[in-house]
Design a protein around this motif. Structure first.
Motif, PDB file in Angstrom:
ATOM      1  N   ASP A  10      23.958  22.964  31.181  1.00  0.00           N
ATOM      2  CA  ASP A  10      23.703  23.682  29.935  1.00  0.00           C
ATOM      3  C   ASP A  10      24.700  23.324  28.834  1.00  0.00           C
ATOM      4  O   ASP A  10      24.337  23.242  27.668  1.00  0.00           O
ATOM      5  CB  ASP A  10      23.741  25.192  30.172  1.00  0.00           C
ATOM      6  N   ASP A  11      25.953  23.133  29.220  1.00  0.00           N
ATOM      7  CA  ASP A  11      26.996  22.850  28.232  1.00  0.00           C
ATOM      8  C   ASP A  11      27.255  21.354  28.183  1.00  0.00           C
ATOM      9  O   ASP A  11      27.856  20.783  29.096  1.00  0.00           O
ATOM     10  CB  ASP A  11      28.280  23.598  28.600  1.00  0.00           C
ATOM     11  N   SER A  12      26.804  20.691  27.133  1.00  0.00           N
ATOM     12  CA  SER A  12      26.888  19.231  27.044  1.00  0.00           C
ATOM     13  C   SER A  12      28.315  18.725  26.853  1.00  0.00           C
ATOM     14  O   SER A  12      28.548  17.519  26.881  1.00  0.00           O
ATOM     15  CB  SER A  12      26.001  18.716  25.911  1.00  0.00           C
ATOM     16  N   ARG A  13      29.270  19.624  26.676  1.00  0.00           N
ATOM     17  CA  ARG A  13      30.668  19.167  26.572  1.00  0.00           C
ATOM     18  C   ARG A  13      31.183  18.663  27.913  1.00  0.00           C
ATOM     19  O   ARG A  13      32.081  17.823  27.961  1.00  0.00           O
ATOM     20  CB  ARG A  13      31.570  20.311  26.082  1.00  0.00           C
ATOM     21  N   TRP A  14      30.630  19.173  29.004  1.00  0.00           N
ATOM     22  CA  TRP A  14      31.163  18.837  30.330  1.00  0.00           C
ATOM     23  C   TRP A  14      30.263  17.887  31.099  1.00  0.00           C
ATOM     24  O   TRP A  14      30.587  17.442  32.178  1.00  0.00           O
ATOM     25  CB  TRP A  14      31.384  20.126  31.134  1.00  0.00           C
ATOM     26  N   HIS A  15      29.104  17.606  30.585  1.00  0.00           N
ATOM     27  CA  HIS A  15      28.157  16.701  31.250  1.00  0.00           C
ATOM     28  C   HIS A  15      27.133  16.314  30.197  1.00  0.00           C
ATOM     29  O   HIS A  15      27.158  16.814  29.079  1.00  0.00           O
ATOM     30  CB  HIS A  15      27.484  17.410  32.440  1.00  0.00           C
ATOM     31  N   THR A  16      26.206  15.438  30.566  1.00  0.00           N
ATOM     32  CA  THR A  16      25.122  15.136  29.632  1.00  0.00           C
ATOM     33  C   THR A  16      24.296  16.397  29.416  1.00  0.00           C
ATOM     34  O   THR A  16      23.959  17.101  30.358  1.00  0.00           O
ATOM     35  CB  THR A  16      24.226  14.027  30.188  1.00  0.00           C
ATOM     36  N   GLY A  17      23.964  16.688  28.192  1.00  0.00           N
ATOM     37  CA  GLY A  17      23.166  17.865  27.885  1.00  0.00           C
ATOM     38  C   GLY A  17      21.697  17.647  28.193  1.00  0.00           C
ATOM     39  O   GLY A  17      21.241  16.527  28.438  1.00  0.00           O
ATOM     40  N   HIS A  18      20.924  18.721  28.153  1.00  0.00           N
ATOM     41  CA  HIS A  18      19.505  18.632  28.496  1.00  0.00           C
ATOM     42  C   HIS A  18      18.750  17.725  27.530  1.00  0.00           C
ATOM     43  O   HIS A  18      17.821  17.020  27.942  1.00  0.00           O
ATOM     44  CB  HIS A  18      18.888  20.026  28.482  1.00  0.00           C
ATOM     45  N   GLU A  19      19.113  17.706  26.261  1.00  0.00           N
ATOM     46  CA  GLU A  19      18.383  16.891  25.298  1.00  0.00           C
ATOM     47  C   GLU A  19      18.501  15.410  25.628  1.00  0.00           C
ATOM     48  O   GLU A  19      17.539  14.648  25.523  1.00  0.00           O
ATOM     49  CB  GLU A  19      18.895  17.148  23.882  1.00  0.00           C
ATOM     50  N   LEU A  20      19.696  15.005  26.053  1.00  0.00           N
ATOM     51  CA  LEU A  20      19.895  13.603  26.439  1.00  0.00           C
ATOM     52  C   LEU A  20      19.023  13.255  27.643  1.00  0.00           C
ATOM     53  O   LEU A  20      18.450  12.164  27.721  1.00  0.00           O
ATOM     54  CB  LEU A  20      21.374  13.362  26.760  1.00  0.00           C
ATOM     55  N   GLN A  21      18.913  14.192  28.591  1.00  0.00           N
ATOM     56  CA  GLN A  21      18.083  13.939  29.770  1.00  0.00           C
ATOM     57  C   GLN A  21      16.602  13.920  29.422  1.00  0.00           C
ATOM     58  O   GLN A  21      15.818  13.172  30.017  1.00  0.00           O
ATOM     59  CB  GLN A  21      18.368  14.975  30.850  1.00  0.00           C
ATOM     60  N   ARG A  22      16.205  14.758  28.481  1.00  0.00           N
ATOM     61  CA  ARG A  22      14.789  14.763  28.081  1.00  0.00           C
ATOM     62  C   ARG A  22      14.367  13.403  27.548  1.00  0.00           C
ATOM     63  O   ARG A  22      13.225  12.976  27.737  1.00  0.00           O
ATOM     64  CB  ARG A  22      14.552  15.867  27.049  1.00  0.00           C
ATOM     65  N   GLU A  23      15.301  12.697  26.889  1.00  0.00           N
ATOM     66  CA  GLU A  23      15.001  11.347  26.409  1.00  0.00           C
ATOM     67  C   GLU A  23      14.709  10.397  27.559  1.00  0.00           C
ATOM     68  O   GLU A  23      13.930   9.450  27.410  1.00  0.00           O
ATOM     69  CB  GLU A  23      16.173  10.799  25.585  1.00  0.00           C
ATOM     70  N   ASN A  24      15.351  10.616  28.700  1.00  0.00           N
ATOM     71  CA  ASN A  24      15.132   9.750  29.853  1.00  0.00           C
ATOM     72  C   ASN A  24      13.696   9.837  30.358  1.00  0.00           C
ATOM     73  O   ASN A  24      13.242   8.963  31.112  1.00  0.00           O
ATOM     74  CB  ASN A  24      16.082  10.124  30.995  1.00  0.00           C
ATOM     75  N   TYR A  25      13.008  10.885  29.993  1.00  0.00           N
ATOM     76  CA  TYR A  25      11.625  11.082  30.428  1.00  0.00           C
ATOM     77  C   TYR A  25      10.634  10.860  29.285  1.00  0.00           C
ATOM     78  O   TYR A  25       9.617  10.194  29.473  1.00  0.00           O
ATOM     79  CB  TYR A  25      11.467  12.496  31.007  1.00  0.00           C
ATOM     80  N   SER A  26      10.918  11.413  28.115  1.00  0.00           N
ATOM     81  CA  SER A  26       9.914  11.444  27.053  1.00  0.00           C
ATOM     82  C   SER A  26       9.523  10.052  26.556  1.00  0.00           C
ATOM     83  O   SER A  26       8.331   9.756  26.399  1.00  0.00           O
ATOM     84  CB  SER A  26      10.410  12.293  25.880  1.00  0.00           C
ATOM     85  N   HIS A  27      10.471   9.166  26.320  1.00  0.00           N
ATOM     86  CA  HIS A  27      10.163   7.849  25.751  1.00  0.00           C
ATOM     87  C   HIS A  27       9.267   7.028  26.676  1.00  0.00           C
ATOM     88  O   HIS A  27       8.254   6.455  26.236  1.00  0.00           O
ATOM     89  CB  HIS A  27      11.456   7.080  25.453  1.00  0.00           C
ATOM     90  N   ILE A  28       9.625   6.976  27.941  1.00  0.00           N
ATOM     91  CA  ILE A  28       8.837   6.155  28.864  1.00  0.00           C
ATOM     92  C   ILE A  28       7.497   6.831  29.190  1.00  0.00           C
ATOM     93  O   ILE A  28       6.476   6.163  29.382  1.00  0.00           O
ATOM     94  CB  ILE A  28       9.635   5.836  30.154  1.00  0.00           C
ATOM     95  N   LEU A  29       7.468   8.166  29.223  1.00  0.00           N
ATOM     96  CA  LEU A  29       6.215   8.874  29.481  1.00  0.00           C
ATOM     97  C   LEU A  29       5.210   8.621  28.355  1.00  0.00           C
ATOM     98  O   LEU A  29       4.008   8.398  28.614  1.00  0.00           O
ATOM     99  CB  LEU A  29       6.474  10.374  29.631  1.00  0.00           C
ATOM    100  N   GLU A  30       5.684   8.660  27.128  1.00  0.00           N
ATOM    101  CA  GLU A  30       4.792   8.373  25.997  1.00  0.00           C
ATOM    102  C   GLU A  30       4.223   6.954  26.089  1.00  0.00           C
ATOM    103  O   GLU A  30       3.041   6.725  25.812  1.00  0.00           O
ATOM    104  CB  GLU A  30       5.550   8.564  24.679  1.00  0.00           C
TER     105      GLU A  30
END
Length: 331
Positions: free
Chosen positions: A117-137
């Motif tokens: 949840d806190d992107s300061r300590w790990h990749t945030g959810h938005e960054l991970q959503r990119e890992n799916y959305s671009h290739i899925l489209e």
């Protein structure tokens, strides 16, 4: 109480392992750590205090020196899961066949690195959503393209994907998208190489990590890295830009489609051969065998009544004789 003499762990990521190391030493025992993850550069959070460390390569040894790890014997064994491809190829072919039956002619494997949840300590959810959305489209608009996802953590993936979950479900409905969701306590049970073997190109969405990408590259599979975090001091930046290393998903997908659209593919696309010897000098499927044999030598030494220092020295000498003096560093 139980007479334990050898303590083996992969966990170097908390200060607990320093206490474990001291405790086993107080019992005339030996602390052993095996390198689970690839480290592309020095990080103080990866510092090790251990009598013996099983490392991937000389490069890994140099990283440990850089961050001032305290290691008596650093034993180079290669990547410890390199035995897996031979065991998984039949399962991988079955997965691929299902996607091909629904029209997929080229298949991409996408690797994520989890998020919190806190992107300061790990990749945030938005960054991970990119890992799916671009290739899925791209899959939804390209009837001959398939995709495999092997998330690090699938238990709460759909919750973290948010609105992207709808895209995922649409792609799954085409029969050209498969996600490995079976999970253990924390992570998915499928190893990265299972999806890699079923694919034409592998894409690791983070250059700051890279272990899953390395696992695929060691098998000779074309493997891309997307560095949105700008981890430019990683060893992996020695790989060719625009053919292996990209800084965003759109440019990676453009290059991917060019590669698939060319009759012979783009020369050098996803090719790690320029540095692969530095990351694993063996690549023979015997890394786990080397580690297991070394541990047996340690056990044999104790069974003979030897003290810890002699146990370690004898094992080191036998390893040098078998694999060469350049494969063990004694400090």
């Amino acid at each position: 109480k139980y007479g334990v003499k050898i303590f083996l762990s992969w966990n170097k990521y908390s200060n607990d392992h320093i206490a474990w190391s001291q405790a086993i030493k107080d019992n005339d025992g030996i602390s052993v750590n095996w390198q689970m993850a690839f480290d592309g550069d020095g990080d103080v959070g990866c510092l090790i205090n251990s009598d013996i460390v099983f490392s991937h390569s000389k490069f890994s040894v140099e990283i440990d020196k850089k961050i001032k790890s305290k290691i008596k014997h650093n034993v180079i064994i290669g990547y410890p899961k390199d035995y897996a491809p031979a065991l998984l190829i039949d399962s991988a072919n079955q997965v691929r066949a299902k996607l091909e039956a629904n029209g997929a002619k080229k298949i991409v494997f996408v690797i994520d690195e989890n998020s919190v949840d806190d992107s300061r300590w790990h990749t945030g959810h938005e960054l991970q959503r990119e890992n799916y959305s671009h290739i899925l489209e791209k899959v939804l608009e390209t009837p001959w393209l398939g995709v495999l996802f092997k998330p690090k953590r699938a238990i709460d993936l759909r919750q973290r994907l948010g609105h992207v979950e709808k895209l995922l479900d649409k792609a799954i409905a085409t029969g050209r998208c498969h996600i490995f969701e079976e999970s253990g306590r924390h992570t998915t049970t499928a190893p990265p190489i299972l999806a890699g073997l079923a694919s034409d190109v592998c894409i690791h969405g983070h250059l700051g990590a890279g272990t899953a990408g390395l696992e695929c590259a060691l098998e000779g599979l074309p493997t891309l890295l997307i560095d949105r975090e700008r981890y430019s001091y990683s060893k992996l930046y020695d790989l060719p830009k625009g053919k292996v290393v990209f800084q965003d998903w759109p440019s990676a997908i453009d290059a991917l489609m060019e590669h698939f659209g060319s009759s012979n593919g783009v020369s050098g696309f996803g090719d790690w051969s320029s540095i692969i010897d530095e990351l694993d000098p063996y690549r023979d499927g015997l890394a786990a065998y080397r580690m297991g044999t070394y541990l047996k030598w340690l056990i044999d030494g104790y069974d003979k009544g030897l003290k810890r220092e002699d146990v370690m020295l004898n094992a080191a000498r036998m390893y040098e004789e078998k694999w060469g003096p350049d494969k063990i560093i004694i400090s």
